[in-house]
Motif scaffolding. Structure first.
Motif, PDB file in Angstrom:
ATOM      1  N   GLN A  79       0.824  -1.213   0.000  1.00  8.55           N
ATOM      2  CA  GLN A  79       0.000   0.000   0.000  1.00  8.55           C
ATOM      3  C   GLN A  79       0.860   1.266   0.000  1.00  8.55           C
ATOM      4  O   GLN A  79       1.974   1.268   0.538  1.00  8.55           O
ATOM      5  CB  GLN A  79      -0.923   0.053   1.251  1.00  8.55           C
ATOM      6  CG  GLN A  79      -2.187  -0.763   1.129  1.00  8.55           C
ATOM      7  CD  GLN A  79      -2.003  -2.199   1.598  1.00  8.55           C
ATOM      8  OE1 GLN A  79      -1.159  -2.494   2.467  1.00  8.55           O
ATOM      9  NE2 GLN A  79      -2.780  -3.100   1.036  1.00  8.55           N
ATOM     10  N   LEU A  80       0.334   2.338  -0.571  1.00  9.08           N
ATOM     11  CA  LEU A  80       0.880   3.690  -0.472  1.00  9.08           C
ATOM     12  C   LEU A  80       0.095   4.426   0.603  1.00  9.08           C
ATOM     13  O   LEU A  80      -1.157   4.388   0.605  1.00  9.08           O
ATOM     14  CB  LEU A  80       0.726   4.418  -1.808  1.00  9.08           C
ATOM     15  CG  LEU A  80       0.961   5.933  -1.790  1.00  9.08           C
ATOM     16  CD1 LEU A  80       2.421   6.270  -1.488  1.00  9.08           C
ATOM     17  CD2 LEU A  80       0.537   6.555  -3.123  1.00  9.08           C
ATOM     18  N   LEU A  81       0.791   5.062   1.544  1.00 19.60           N
ATOM     19  CA  LEU A  81       0.138   5.839   2.612  1.00 19.60           C
ATOM     20  C   LEU A  81       0.499   7.310   2.431  1.00 19.60           C
ATOM     21  O   LEU A  81       1.679   7.648   2.296  1.00 19.60           O
ATOM     22  CB  LEU A  81       0.609   5.358   3.988  1.00 19.60           C
ATOM     23  CG  LEU A  81       0.627   3.850   4.260  1.00 19.60           C
ATOM     24  CD1 LEU A  81       1.122   3.587   5.685  1.00 19.60           C
ATOM     25  CD2 LEU A  81      -0.745   3.227   4.023  1.00 19.60           C
ATOM     26  N   LEU A  82      -0.526   8.171   2.425  1.00 22.00           N
ATOM     27  CA  LEU A  82      -0.290   9.610   2.312  1.00 22.00           C
ATOM     28  C   LEU A  82      -0.602  10.276   3.653  1.00 22.00           C
ATOM     29  O   LEU A  82      -1.663  10.044   4.241  1.00 22.00           O
ATOM     30  CB  LEU A  82      -1.168  10.214   1.198  1.00 22.00           C
ATOM     31  CG  LEU A  82      -0.946   9.667  -0.211  1.00 22.00           C
ATOM     32  CD1 LEU A  82      -1.830  10.441  -1.202  1.00 22.00           C
ATOM     33  CD2 LEU A  82       0.528   9.710  -0.603  1.00 22.00           C
ATOM     34  N   VAL A  83       0.331  11.104   4.107  1.00 24.06           N
ATOM     35  CA  VAL A  83       0.170  11.889   5.336  1.00 24.06           C
ATOM     36  C   VAL A  83      -0.213  13.298   4.909  1.00 24.06           C
ATOM     37  O   VAL A  83       0.594  13.990   4.262  1.00 24.06           O
ATOM     38  CB  VAL A  83       1.486  11.925   6.142  1.00 24.06           C
ATOM     39  CG1 VAL A  83       1.306  12.724   7.434  1.00 24.06           C
ATOM     40  CG2 VAL A  83       1.973  10.509   6.439  1.00 24.06           C
ATOM     41  N   GLU A  84      -1.455  13.709   5.219  1.00 25.83           N
ATOM     42  CA  GLU A  84      -1.943  15.006   4.750  1.00 25.83           C
ATOM     43  C   GLU A  84      -2.448  15.848   5.923  1.00 25.83           C
ATOM     44  O   GLU A  84      -2.782  15.304   6.990  1.00 25.83           O
ATOM     45  CB  GLU A  84      -3.068  14.796   3.727  1.00 25.83           C
ATOM     46  CG  GLU A  84      -2.623  14.057   2.473  1.00 25.83           C
ATOM     47  CD  GLU A  84      -3.711  14.005   1.403  1.00 25.83           C
ATOM     48  OE1 GLU A  84      -3.419  13.574   0.280  1.00 25.83           O
ATOM     49  OE2 GLU A  84      -4.865  14.382   1.700  1.00 25.83           O
ATOM     50  N   PRO A  85      -2.524  17.161   5.751  1.00 29.62           N
ATOM     51  CA  PRO A  85      -3.141  17.988   6.791  1.00 29.62           C
ATOM     52  C   PRO A  85      -4.598  17.562   6.979  1.00 29.62           C
ATOM     53  O   PRO A  85      -5.217  17.064   6.040  1.00 29.62           O
ATOM     54  CB  PRO A  85      -3.049  19.405   6.221  1.00 29.62           C
ATOM     55  CG  PRO A  85      -2.030  19.336   5.130  1.00 29.62           C
ATOM     56  CD  PRO A  85      -2.066  17.930   4.595  1.00 29.62           C
ATOM     57  N   PRO A  86      -5.157  17.756   8.182  1.00 32.68           N
ATOM     58  CA  PRO A  86      -6.538  17.321   8.422  1.00 32.68           C
ATOM     59  C   PRO A  86      -7.533  18.243   7.735  1.00 32.68           C
ATOM     60  O   PRO A  86      -7.211  19.394   7.426  1.00 32.68           O
ATOM     61  CB  PRO A  86      -6.677  17.417   9.937  1.00 32.68           C
ATOM     62  CG  PRO A  86      -5.735  18.524  10.314  1.00 32.68           C
ATOM     63  CD  PRO A  86      -4.587  18.410   9.360  1.00 32.68           C
ATOM     64  N   SER A  87      -8.742  17.717   7.464  1.00 31.68           N
ATOM     65  CA  SER A  87      -9.798  18.602   6.954  1.00 31.68           C
ATOM     66  C   SER A  87     -10.788  18.921   8.073  1.00 31.68           C
ATOM     67  O   SER A  87     -11.708  19.714   7.876  1.00 31.68           O
ATOM     68  CB  SER A  87     -10.521  17.942   5.772  1.00 31.68           C
ATOM     69  OG  SER A  87     -10.950  16.660   6.126  1.00 31.68           O
ATOM     70  N   HIS A  88     -10.605  18.285   9.256  1.00 28.91           N
ATOM     71  CA  HIS A  88     -11.468  18.580  10.411  1.00 28.91           C
ATOM     72  C   HIS A  88     -10.596  19.155  11.527  1.00 28.91           C
ATOM     73  O   HIS A  88      -9.497  18.630  11.792  1.00 28.91           O
ATOM     74  CB  HIS A  88     -12.156  17.312  10.913  1.00 28.91           C
ATOM     75  CG  HIS A  88     -13.042  16.655   9.897  1.00 28.91           C
ATOM     76  ND1 HIS A  88     -14.275  17.154   9.569  1.00 28.91           N
ATOM     77  CD2 HIS A  88     -12.853  15.577   9.100  1.00 28.91           C
ATOM     78  CE1 HIS A  88     -14.830  16.379   8.628  1.00 28.91           C
ATOM     79  NE2 HIS A  88     -13.977  15.438   8.328  1.00 28.91           N
ATOM     80  N   PRO A  89     -11.053  20.221  12.222  1.00 30.61           N
ATOM     81  CA  PRO A  89     -10.226  20.877  13.249  1.00 30.61           C
ATOM     82  C   PRO A  89      -9.868  19.967  14.421  1.00 30.61           C
ATOM     83  O   PRO A  89      -8.843  20.170  15.069  1.00 30.61           O
ATOM     84  CB  PRO A  89     -11.105  22.043  13.720  1.00 30.61           C
ATOM     85  CG  PRO A  89     -12.488  21.734  13.249  1.00 30.61           C
ATOM     86  CD  PRO A  89     -12.352  20.899  12.020  1.00 30.61           C
ATOM     87  N   ASP A  90     -10.701  18.910  14.681  1.00 34.00           N
ATOM     88  CA  ASP A  90     -10.385  18.070  15.848  1.00 34.00           C
ATOM     89  C   ASP A  90      -9.507  16.873  15.463  1.00 34.00           C
ATOM     90  O   ASP A  90      -9.331  15.940  16.249  1.00 34.00           O
ATOM     91  CB  ASP A  90     -11.681  17.590  16.520  1.00 34.00           C
ATOM     92  CG  ASP A  90     -12.610  16.889  15.534  1.00 34.00           C
ATOM     93  OD1 ASP A  90     -13.621  16.330  15.985  1.00 34.00           O
ATOM     94  OD2 ASP A  90     -12.309  16.930  14.304  1.00 34.00           O
ATOM     95  N   MET A  91      -8.979  16.903  14.257  1.00 28.31           N
ATOM     96  CA  MET A  91      -8.071  15.832  13.821  1.00 28.31           C
ATOM     97  C   MET A  91      -6.655  16.393  13.662  1.00 28.31           C
ATOM     98  O   MET A  91      -6.476  17.572  13.379  1.00 28.31           O
ATOM     99  CB  MET A  91      -8.560  15.256  12.482  1.00 28.31           C
ATOM    100  CG  MET A  91      -9.868  14.503  12.596  1.00 28.31           C
ATOM    101  SD  MET A  91      -9.622  12.917  13.429  1.00 28.31           S
ATOM    102  CE  MET A  91     -11.223  12.760  14.245  1.00 28.31           C
TER     103      MET A  91
END
Ligand SMILES: N[C@H](CCC[C@H](N)C(=O)O)C(=O)O
Length: 276
Positions: free
Chosen positions: A46-58
């Motif tokens: 698998q490829l895993l992407l680490v991205e900024p959250p789209s929800h403030p509580d994440m």
């Protein structure tokens, strides 16, 4: 551009992990299967992407792509590697890390013994949530596979799993029954197929034919689904140590609406750069 990545694995289920918090890049879908190729690419399940959250509580958004390029809802072994990646790359100072996935929120905890404990959320068991074509919810279903009646459990950990009980994983029909069930019409989104051998009430063995990949050395969500299926049928009791070809995971589950807790290792293999 040269894209920085880490090669990581959880019990031999291996990953390319890319930080898209400090790097700005869009990954073309055709690149995923090219990079996944074990002869001409980097090679990974698998490829895993680490991205900024789209929800403030994440804290982060966690995206997962199988070797065939399909984006999926969850990856348990990948979640442990995700936690190690963001801490070791100083993307967070937290040790309890909230991530959003297409399959729902999870909390990752980096323990002092270098193992990672993941709250995988509750299993989803109704046919519609899996999704699986069935009239009513049951702990076991009968499915026709080329005229053969196969008994299985159906569990979602955000991603769909079929769990087939076997007397011995060493002789399980992983290569023959696995692909037939993966593409079975009663699983409209395809399915991961686990072959579960109960050893005792707190121990089991498991092999998984993963959707979009084939058999892997380990499958974290598959171990969660197998533990749920075994506990539901009264064959296993929490905590359960499930041994896969790549090693052992510890699963805890106290019943229907409770979260499944998975604990296991996460390893970095190497760091690399690849032209994009
Ligand atoms: N093949 C899975 C995704 C990866 C799951 C597995 N690698 C894990 O550790 O949970 C699917 O299509 O749902």
């Amino acid at each position: 551009m040269l894209l920085r990545f880490w090669k990581m694995h959880g019990l031999g289920n291996d990953f390319m992990v890319i930080d898209l918090v400090t790097q700005r890049a869009r990954i073309p879908s055709q690149k995923i299967s090219q990079w996944a190729n074990r002869n001409t690419g980097i090679g990974f399940d698998q490829l895993l992407l680490v991205e900024p959250p789209s929800h403030p509580d994440m804290d982060f958004r966690y995206r997962i792509f199988n070797a065939d390029g399909s984006e999926v809802e969850n990856c348990g072994n990948g979640a442990r590697c995700f936690a190690r990646f963001v801490v070791d790359n100083h993307l967070t100072t937290k040790r309890d890390i909230r991530v959003e996935t297409a399959g729902g929120p999870m909390t990752l905890h980096l323990a002092d013994d270098q193992r990672v404990r993941v709250d995988m959320g509750p299993p989803r068991l109704t046919p519609d949530e899996i999704p699986f074509v069935a009239e009513v919810e049951a702990t076991q279903y009968e499915v026709d596979v080329d005229g053969e009646r196969v008994s299985l459990s159906a569990v979602s950990m955000g991603n769909p799993h079929a769990v087939v009980l076997v007397d011995s994983v060493d002789h399980a029909p992983v290569a023959t029954l696995g692909p037939k069930l993966e593409a079975h019409e009663r699983f409209p989104n395809r399915v991961n197929v686990g072959f579960l051998e109960v050893v005792s009430t707190h121990k089991a063995r498991l092999r998984v034919f993963e959707r979009g990949v084939g058999e892997t050395r380990a499958c974290g969500t598959g171990a969660c689904a197998a533990a749920v299926a075994g506990i539901q049928q009264g064959l296993l009791e929490s905590p359960v140590d499930i041994t896969l070809p790549g090693g052992t995971l510890t699963l805890e589950w106290d019943g229907h609406q409770q979260s499944v807790i998975m604990t296991g290792p996460a390893e970095r293999v190497f760091e690399g750069r690849i032209p994009l």
